[in-house]
Design a protein around this motif. Structure first.
Motif, PDB file in Angstrom:
ATOM      1  N   SER A   1      45.451 -20.596   4.636  1.00 58.29           N
ATOM      2  CA  SER A   1      44.589 -21.158   5.675  1.00 58.29           C
ATOM      3  C   SER A   1      45.412 -21.546   6.891  1.00 58.29           C
ATOM      4  N   GLY A   2      44.774 -21.510   8.060  1.00 60.72           N
ATOM      5  CA  GLY A   2      45.450 -21.952   9.273  1.00 60.72           C
ATOM      6  C   GLY A   2      44.644 -21.615  10.513  1.00 60.72           C
ATOM      7  N   ILE A   3      45.083 -22.135  11.639  1.00 60.04           N
ATOM      8  CA  ILE A   3      44.451 -21.847  12.928  1.00 60.04           C
ATOM      9  C   ILE A   3      45.076 -20.586  13.510  1.00 60.04           C
ATOM     10  N   VAL A   4      44.231 -19.673  13.919  1.00 61.40           N
ATOM     11  CA  VAL A   4      44.661 -18.436  14.578  1.00 61.40           C
ATOM     12  C   VAL A   4      44.023 -18.403  15.956  1.00 61.40           C
ATOM     13  N   ARG A   5      44.847 -18.278  16.994  1.00 64.25           N
ATOM     14  CA  ARG A   5      44.342 -18.257  18.364  1.00 64.25           C
ATOM     15  C   ARG A   5      44.377 -16.845  18.926  1.00 64.25           C
ATOM     16  N   ALA A   6      43.570 -16.623  19.948  1.00 63.64           N
ATOM     17  CA  ALA A   6      43.524 -15.309  20.600  1.00 63.64           C
ATOM     18  C   ALA A   6      44.931 -14.914  21.040  1.00 63.64           C
ATOM     19  N   PRO A   7      45.432 -13.750  20.646  1.00 58.28           N
ATOM     20  CA  PRO A   7      46.799 -13.379  21.019  1.00 58.28           C
ATOM     21  C   PRO A   7      46.983 -13.175  22.515  1.00 58.28           C
TER      22      PRO A   7
END
Length: 297
Positions: free
Chosen positions: A181-187
């Motif tokens: 699990s984790g936060i993924v931001r727009a690359p």
């Protein structure tokens, strides 16, 4: 992890971010199949003809010497080959002529290639990911890079960018043998723009960088599974925070039926009158031409 110097934000004060090129062995998530569909509307304010073109290279706010290279999938209308190519090894430069006083709208599709299209590069707070802290640490997740959509106006003041829209897509893969699990931001995120669509629904990280609304997702993935993410930005826009609760679906592939498919650099591309081509413009720009973006004024 490789660190470089911090940037200076618009306020002129020292930033609290630093560039990080992720160590693949330390990241459970992998990024692949990074794509972009860009639409721009540009006016020539000069009394002479002007040209603009697609660029093969995106640097934005990525770490020094880190770039994402792109292959053109299609263009609409058909692009023509330019007299000078910055990256001939990627097929040469293609773009469009714009007459005096003319306003031209073009669209094109891009597919990332090479290492930077596969391995996340992102930013973290200087104090948030330091192993000297113990016994607990903040977990920033995977972060973002940004650019200025109207850089074309700096490269050529005769050209006025009236409108920019970019739809980006990427596939996330959990290569771990455990649930992660984790936060993924727009690359990739444009400055002074708003998110008008995301799938799955994103939340807004407005604290990452000034005047930048970064699409972000809280992701949980089972071992060896993958998920596709699509998001669309529109420029210009005044950022006021928040994300649209609902948005109409966007077309992420607008490949016109203008010829047979051809094979180039390992990707399937569509011939569009001119072969394919790449463009130095608001979304994807050559690193040498826009190094100034690392000093956001």
């Amino acid at each position: 992890m490789l660190l470089s110097a911090a940037v200076v934000p618009e306020s002129g004060s020292a930033a609290k971010e630093t560039w990080v090129k992720e160590n693949p062995s330390a990241t459970s998530f992998r990024l692949k199949d990074l794509t972009a569909v860009i639409t721009v509307k540009i006016k020539n304010n000069d009394k002479n003809v002007q040209y603009f073109k697609i660029g093969h290279v995106y640097q934005g706010s990525l770490q020094e010497n880190s770039t994402i290279k792109w292959i053109i999938q299609w263009t609409d209308p058909a692009a023509i080959k330019m007299v000078k190519s910055r990256t001939p090894e990627l097929g040469g430069d293609y773009g469009w002529k714009i007459k005096p006083g003319e306003t031209k709208t073009v669209s094109f599709g891009l597919q990332a290639t090479g290492e930077m299209g596969e391995i996340p590069s992102y930013i973290v707070n200087v104090e948030s990911d330091d192993s000297n802290y113990w016994p607990i640490l903040n977990e920033p997740g995977l972060m973002s890079s940004w650019f200025i959509p109207n850089e074309i106006e700096v490269l050529n003041p005769s050209l006025d960018l009236k409108y920019w829209k970019g739809t980006f897509g990427f596939t996330l893969i959990n290569i771990d043998d455990e649930r992660v699990s984790g936060i993924v931001r727009a690359p990739i995120a444009p400055v002074n723009s708003r998110v008008i669509y995301s799938s799955p629904q994103a939340f807004s990280d407005d604290n990452l960088f000034v005047s930048t609304q970064v699409a972000a997702w809280d992701v949980t993935m089972d071992p060896e599974t993958s998920q596709r993410f699509i998001y669309t930005y529109e420029w210009p826009a005044k950022i006021t925070g928040g994300m649209p609760q609902q948005a109409a679906a966007v077309t992420t592939h607008r490949e016109p039926s203008t010829g047979p498919q051809v094979h180039h650099q390992g990707f399937q591309v569509r011939k569009t009158g001119a072969p394919y081509g790449p463009l130095v413009i608001g979304a994807l720009v050559t690193a040498a031409a826009v190094a100034y973006t690392r000093l956001m004024r």
